[in-house]
Design a protein around this motif. Structure first.
Motif, PDB file in Angstrom:
ATOM      1  N   GLY A  39       0.826  -1.211   0.000  1.00 26.87           N
ATOM      2  CA  GLY A  39       0.000   0.000   0.000  1.00 26.87           C
ATOM      3  C   GLY A  39       0.855   1.253   0.000  1.00 26.87           C
ATOM      4  O   GLY A  39       0.450   2.289  -0.543  1.00 26.87           O
ATOM      5  N   SER A  40       2.027   1.182   0.600  1.00 26.58           N
ATOM      6  CA  SER A  40       2.915   2.357   0.606  1.00 26.58           C
ATOM      7  C   SER A  40       3.410   2.677  -0.799  1.00 26.58           C
ATOM      8  O   SER A  40       3.657   3.839  -1.121  1.00 26.58           O
ATOM      9  CB  SER A  40       4.112   2.120   1.530  1.00 26.58           C
ATOM     10  OG  SER A  40       3.687   1.902   2.851  1.00 26.58           O
ATOM     11  N   HIS A  43       1.224   5.174  -2.629  1.00 17.90           N
ATOM     12  CA  HIS A  43       1.382   6.625  -2.390  1.00 17.90           C
ATOM     13  C   HIS A  43       2.384   7.223  -3.387  1.00 17.90           C
ATOM     14  O   HIS A  43       2.270   8.386  -3.767  1.00 17.90           O
ATOM     15  CB  HIS A  43       1.838   6.906  -0.961  1.00 17.90           C
ATOM     16  CG  HIS A  43       0.991   6.270   0.104  1.00 17.90           C
ATOM     17  ND1 HIS A  43      -0.382   6.219   0.032  1.00 17.90           N
ATOM     18  CD2 HIS A  43       1.322   5.652   1.268  1.00 17.90           C
ATOM     19  CE1 HIS A  43      -0.852   5.599   1.108  1.00 17.90           C
ATOM     20  NE2 HIS A  43       0.160   5.243   1.869  1.00 17.90           N
ATOM     21  N   ASP A 217     -14.074  -1.094   6.371  1.00 21.16           N
ATOM     22  CA  ASP A 217     -13.635  -0.878   4.988  1.00 21.16           C
ATOM     23  C   ASP A 217     -14.906  -0.810   4.159  1.00 21.16           C
ATOM     24  O   ASP A 217     -16.007  -0.755   4.718  1.00 21.16           O
ATOM     25  CB  ASP A 217     -12.701  -2.017   4.514  1.00 21.16           C
ATOM     26  CG  ASP A 217     -11.761  -1.588   3.374  1.00 21.16           C
ATOM     27  OD1 ASP A 217     -12.267  -1.137   2.328  1.00 21.16           O
ATOM     28  OD2 ASP A 217     -10.539  -1.711   3.518  1.00 21.16           O
ATOM     29  N   ARG A 222     -12.512  -7.833   1.018  1.00 23.91           N
ATOM     30  CA  ARG A 222     -11.576  -7.523   2.100  1.00 23.91           C
ATOM     31  C   ARG A 222     -12.282  -7.656   3.454  1.00 23.91           C
ATOM     32  O   ARG A 222     -11.720  -8.192   4.405  1.00 23.91           O
ATOM     33  CB  ARG A 222     -11.005  -6.109   1.898  1.00 23.91           C
ATOM     34  CG  ARG A 222     -10.143  -6.033   0.643  1.00 23.91           C
ATOM     35  CD  ARG A 222      -9.518  -4.669   0.416  1.00 23.91           C
ATOM     36  NE  ARG A 222      -8.628  -4.755  -0.741  1.00 23.91           N
ATOM     37  CZ  ARG A 222      -7.500  -4.063  -0.900  1.00 23.91           C
ATOM     38  NH1 ARG A 222      -7.126  -3.202   0.020  1.00 23.91           N
ATOM     39  NH2 ARG A 222      -6.746  -4.225  -1.956  1.00 23.91           N
ATOM     40  N   VAL A 261      -4.979   2.744   7.101  1.00 21.58           N
ATOM     41  CA  VAL A 261      -5.376   3.349   5.821  1.00 21.58           C
ATOM     42  C   VAL A 261      -4.352   4.404   5.382  1.00 21.58           C
ATOM     43  O   VAL A 261      -3.792   4.322   4.303  1.00 21.58           O
ATOM     44  CB  VAL A 261      -6.782   3.998   5.919  1.00 21.58           C
ATOM     45  CG1 VAL A 261      -7.187   4.591   4.574  1.00 21.58           C
ATOM     46  CG2 VAL A 261      -7.815   2.988   6.390  1.00 21.58           C
ATOM     47  N   HIS A 266     -10.650   7.560   2.215  1.00 20.84           N
ATOM     48  CA  HIS A 266     -11.884   8.111   1.655  1.00 20.84           C
ATOM     49  C   HIS A 266     -12.735   8.640   2.792  1.00 20.84           C
ATOM     50  O   HIS A 266     -12.712   8.088   3.889  1.00 20.84           O
ATOM     51  CB  HIS A 266     -12.654   7.014   0.904  1.00 20.84           C
ATOM     52  CG  HIS A 266     -11.844   6.415  -0.198  1.00 20.84           C
ATOM     53  ND1 HIS A 266     -11.685   7.030  -1.407  1.00 20.84           N
ATOM     54  CD2 HIS A 266     -11.118   5.269  -0.245  1.00 20.84           C
ATOM     55  CE1 HIS A 266     -10.895   6.291  -2.173  1.00 20.84           C
ATOM     56  NE2 HIS A 266     -10.533   5.214  -1.485  1.00 20.84           N
ATOM     57  N   PRO A 308      -0.216   2.861  11.886  1.00 25.43           N
ATOM     58  CA  PRO A 308       0.741   2.363  10.905  1.00 25.43           C
ATOM     59  C   PRO A 308       0.512   2.976   9.524  1.00 25.43           C
ATOM     60  O   PRO A 308       1.428   3.017   8.713  1.00 25.43           O
ATOM     61  CB  PRO A 308       0.470   0.856  10.873  1.00 25.43           C
ATOM     62  CG  PRO A 308      -0.970   0.729  11.257  1.00 25.43           C
ATOM     63  CD  PRO A 308      -1.256   1.862  12.210  1.00 25.43           C
ATOM     64  N   GLY A 333       4.389   5.097  13.545  1.00 21.42           N
ATOM     65  CA  GLY A 333       5.734   5.003  12.987  1.00 21.42           C
ATOM     66  C   GLY A 333       5.819   4.024  11.842  1.00 21.42           C
ATOM     67  O   GLY A 333       4.926   3.186  11.635  1.00 21.42           O
ATOM     68  N   THR A 335       7.634   0.727  10.493  1.00 19.03           N
ATOM     69  CA  THR A 335       7.796  -0.453  11.339  1.00 19.03           C
ATOM     70  C   THR A 335       9.264  -0.755  11.636  1.00 19.03           C
ATOM     71  O   THR A 335      10.110  -0.728  10.749  1.00 19.03           O
ATOM     72  CB  THR A 335       7.137  -1.660  10.655  1.00 19.03           C
ATOM     73  OG1 THR A 335       5.787  -1.316  10.392  1.00 19.03           O
ATOM     74  CG2 THR A 335       7.197  -2.900  11.531  1.00 19.03           C
TER      75      THR A 335
HETATM   76  P1  NAD Z   1      -4.373  -0.690   0.790  1.00 22.50           P
HETATM   77  O1  NAD Z   1      -4.410   0.572   0.043  1.00 22.50           O
HETATM   78  O2  NAD Z   1      -4.518  -1.964   0.056  1.00 22.50           O
HETATM   79  O3  NAD Z   1      -5.482  -0.694   1.932  1.00 22.50           O
HETATM   80  C1  NAD Z   1      -6.114   0.446   2.433  1.00 22.50           C
HETATM   81  C2  NAD Z   1      -7.577   0.092   2.687  1.00 22.50           C
HETATM   82  O4  NAD Z   1      -8.206   1.198   3.367  1.00 22.50           O
HETATM   83  C3  NAD Z   1      -8.391  -0.144   1.414  1.00 22.50           C
HETATM   84  O5  NAD Z   1      -8.968  -1.441   1.465  1.00 22.50           O
HETATM   85  C4  NAD Z   1      -9.432   0.970   1.429  1.00 22.50           C
HETATM   86  O6  NAD Z   1     -10.675   0.553   0.894  1.00 22.50           O
HETATM   87  C5  NAD Z   1      -9.532   1.272   2.916  1.00 22.50           C
HETATM   88  N1  NAD Z   1     -10.065   2.607   3.257  1.00 22.50           N
HETATM   89  C6  NAD Z   1      -9.973   3.774   2.569  1.00 22.50           C
HETATM   90  N2  NAD Z   1     -10.590   4.763   3.240  1.00 22.50           N
HETATM   91  C7  NAD Z   1     -11.089   4.210   4.374  1.00 22.50           C
HETATM   92  C8  NAD Z   1     -11.847   4.728   5.466  1.00 22.50           C
HETATM   93  N3  NAD Z   1     -12.196   6.019   5.536  1.00 22.50           N
HETATM   94  N4  NAD Z   1     -12.199   3.870   6.469  1.00 22.50           N
HETATM   95  C9  NAD Z   1     -11.842   2.558   6.414  1.00 22.50           C
HETATM   96  N5  NAD Z   1     -11.128   2.011   5.400  1.00 22.50           N
HETATM   97  C10 NAD Z   1     -10.771   2.844   4.398  1.00 22.50           C
HETATM   98  O7  NAD Z   1      -2.981  -0.627   1.573  1.00 22.50           O
HETATM   99  P2  NAD Z   1      -2.202  -1.539   2.666  1.00 22.50           P
HETATM  100  O8  NAD Z   1      -1.107  -2.264   1.970  1.00 22.50           O
HETATM  101  O9  NAD Z   1      -3.138  -2.316   3.505  1.00 22.50           O
HETATM  102  O10 NAD Z   1      -1.534  -0.359   3.504  1.00 22.50           O
HETATM  103  C11 NAD Z   1      -2.326   0.442   4.370  1.00 22.50           C
HETATM  104  C12 NAD Z   1      -1.533   1.632   4.891  1.00 22.50           C
HETATM  105  O11 NAD Z   1      -0.423   1.154   5.669  1.00 22.50           O
HETATM  106  C13 NAD Z   1      -0.916   2.496   3.791  1.00 22.50           C
HETATM  107  O12 NAD Z   1      -0.968   3.861   4.186  1.00 22.50           O
HETATM  108  C14 NAD Z   1       0.534   2.064   3.787  1.00 22.50           C
HETATM  109  O13 NAD Z   1       1.388   3.084   3.322  1.00 22.50           O
HETATM  110  C15 NAD Z   1       0.759   1.800   5.244  1.00 22.50           C
HETATM  111  N6  NAD Z   1       1.914   0.974   5.597  1.00 22.50           N
HETATM  112  C16 NAD Z   1       2.673   1.383   6.637  1.00 22.50           C
HETATM  113  C17 NAD Z   1       3.750   0.652   7.052  1.00 22.50           C
HETATM  114  C18 NAD Z   1       4.553   1.127   8.225  1.00 22.50           C
HETATM  115  O14 NAD Z   1       5.705   0.767   8.382  1.00 22.50           O
HETATM  116  N7  NAD Z   1       3.992   1.915   9.124  1.00 22.50           N
HETATM  117  C19 NAD Z   1       4.082  -0.521   6.391  1.00 22.50           C
HETATM  118  C20 NAD Z   1       3.274  -0.954   5.330  1.00 22.50           C
HETATM  119  C21 NAD Z   1       2.185  -0.197   4.936  1.00 22.50           C
END
Ligand code: NAD
Ligand code: ZN
Ligand code: ZN
Length: 389
Positions: A39-40, A43, A217, A222, A261, A266, A308, A333, A335
């Motif tokens: 997911g990152s 972005h 979600d 999902r 998220v 959204h 996260p 943070g 991870t």
């Molecule tokens: P993803 O984009 O597949 O999942 C995000 C989900 O959020 C989607 O299913 C979407 O429908 C849902 N969503 C959107 N708006 C929403 C809302 N208002 N309420 C509830 N759900 C909503 O991505 P992912 O791979 O699951 O990653 C999620 C987040 O985690 C991303 O921001 C990613 O950058 C981050 N991430 C962080 C780390 C870290 O080290 N902290 C590591 C990996 C990913």
């Protein structure tokens, strides 16, 4: 070699690029056996994170076989099978010694640039902008791993690539998100986002002893996957998140809230009204911290917000008065991957978690560009894409 390279917003290409070479005696070169789209990465794909350059190699969730080792690297040998954490850790600085690998003080070779923006530098990351070191990523046939003597996870023979790969990112990310919640047996943990990170957070919260886990979600498959793990689910497009969470917690609100998220959230129906009133009152524009706002509003007083989900810069109109007066704790943070992976290898060995459940698509690396779109659009039931060179 071949690699997936960034060429601007929504433009990832399967390019031919020079093979990586050992640049420092602690390095290793690995031949990638599997990598994933995170997911990152979206972005970057969607153009929300600054600091990318044309031709940068994408990817930070990858594993493979060691094919070359630097002269000072005594920890690895040619032929070793390793997963590489996305946070590059020197293993020696103050922060690494405390296990806070995501803020390693040495691994970001563009530390000055990062410090200008954030006040301090954070760790180097693979394939994740020049603000985190500009390191070539893992969606490639070969990868140079800096500080490879500490930045690696040895993979037991008993695990397949599919079971091990996500130890480099989403498995410890979900685990850390839950650990940050300091889960008590009476807790309800609400997880926003049922993407790969949300899925891992749901399972981690249950494994760490939450009484109830609720996942929010709007993507049916999902939500189904979260329900199969034992979570209650809320479809934010069809149901009121505020009302549902109140119902599920006898009006108290969840003690622990996880934002899986991040910056591309959204707006949810229930919160729009409140937010729009505030927006009108001050007459200003905004970013997309919808989930943060909603978490602050619903979290039970004295609860924890664990974040996260990735944010890049500035966010607007956060109801900080509510957060302060409710006595909420914020923990967040990138991870500290290596901090959790020994514990997680045990969890996997005991059969409590098989991370491969989340994979919906396994494709050749060459098809990466089209699968960025499939993953971003949640098309074809896509939840997690694994790519193989
Ligand atoms: P993803 O984009 O597949 O999942 C995000 C989900 O959020 C989607 O299913 C979407 O429908 C849902 N969503 C959107 N708006 C929403 C809302 N208002 N309420 C509830 N759900 C909503 O991505 P992912 O791979 O699951 O990653 C999620 C987040 O985690 C991303 O921001 C990613 O950058 C981050 N991430 C962080 C780390 C870290 O080290 N902290 C590591 C990996 C990913
Ligand atoms: Zn990631
Ligand atoms: Zn360090």
């Amino acid at each position: 070699m071949k690699a997936l390279c960034w060429h601007g917003k929504k433009d990832i290409r399967y390019d031919t690029v020079p093979d990586p070479v050992i640049e420092h005696p602690r390095d290793a070169i690995i031949r990638t056996s599997a990598c994933a789209i995170c997911g990152s990465d979206l972005h970057l794909f969607d153009g929300f994170m600054p600091g990318m350059k044309h031709g940068d190699i994408m990817g930070h969730e990858f594993m493979g076989e060691v094919v070359e080792v630097g002269s000072e690297n005594k920890a690895l040998r040619i032929g070793d099978r390793v997963v590489i954490p996305f946070t590059i850790a020197c293993g020696e600085c103050d922060q690494c010694r405390r296990g806070r690998f995501s803020v390693c003080e040495r691994s970001n070779r563009n530390a000055e640039q990062a410090a200008k923006l954030f006040g301090h530098s954070t760790a180097g990351l693979f394939g994740y902008t020049h603000l985190t070191g500009g390191y070539a990523g893992g969606q490639a046939e070969y990868v140079r791993v800096p500080y490879a003597d500490t930045t690696h996870i040895r993979v037991p023979d008993s695990l397949s690539d599919e079971q091990a790969l996500f130890l480099g990112d989403i498995v410890p990310t979900g685990w850390q998100a839950a650990r940050q919640c300091d889960i008590q047996p009476s807790d309800t943990v609400a997880v926003w986002g049922a993407g790969p990170v949300g899925q891992m957070a749901v399972r981690s919260a249950l494994l760490q002893g939450a009484r109830q886990v609720v996942c929010i979600d709007r993507v049916p498959e999902r939500l189904r996957m979260a329900r199969e793990a034992g979570a209650e689910v809320i479809d934010f497009e069809r149901q009121s998140v505020l009302e549902m969470l109140a119902d599920l917690t006898a009006g108290k609100g969840p003690e622990k809230c996880i934002d899986a998220v991040g910056m591309e959230s959204h707006a949810t129906r229930t919160f729009d009204a409140l937010y729009d009133r505030a927006k009108q009152a001050v007459g200003a524009e905004t970013d997309r911290p919808h989930v943060l706002r909603e978490m602050i509003y619903v979290c039970r007083p004295a609860g924890v917000l664990s974040i996260p989900g990735v944010y890049g810069g500035l966010i607007d109109k956060i109801p900080f008065g509510a957060a302060m007066n409710k006595g909420l704790t914020w923990r967040m943070g990138q991870t500290d991957v290596r901090r959790w992976t020994d514990e997680l290898l045990d969890v996997i060995a005991r059969g409590e978690l098989d991370p491969s459940f989340v994979i919906t698509h396994s494709e050749p690396l060459q098809r990466g560009p089209e699968f960025y779109t499939t993953f971003r659009d949640k098309a074809d039931g896509c939840i997690k894409v694994v790519l193989k060179p």
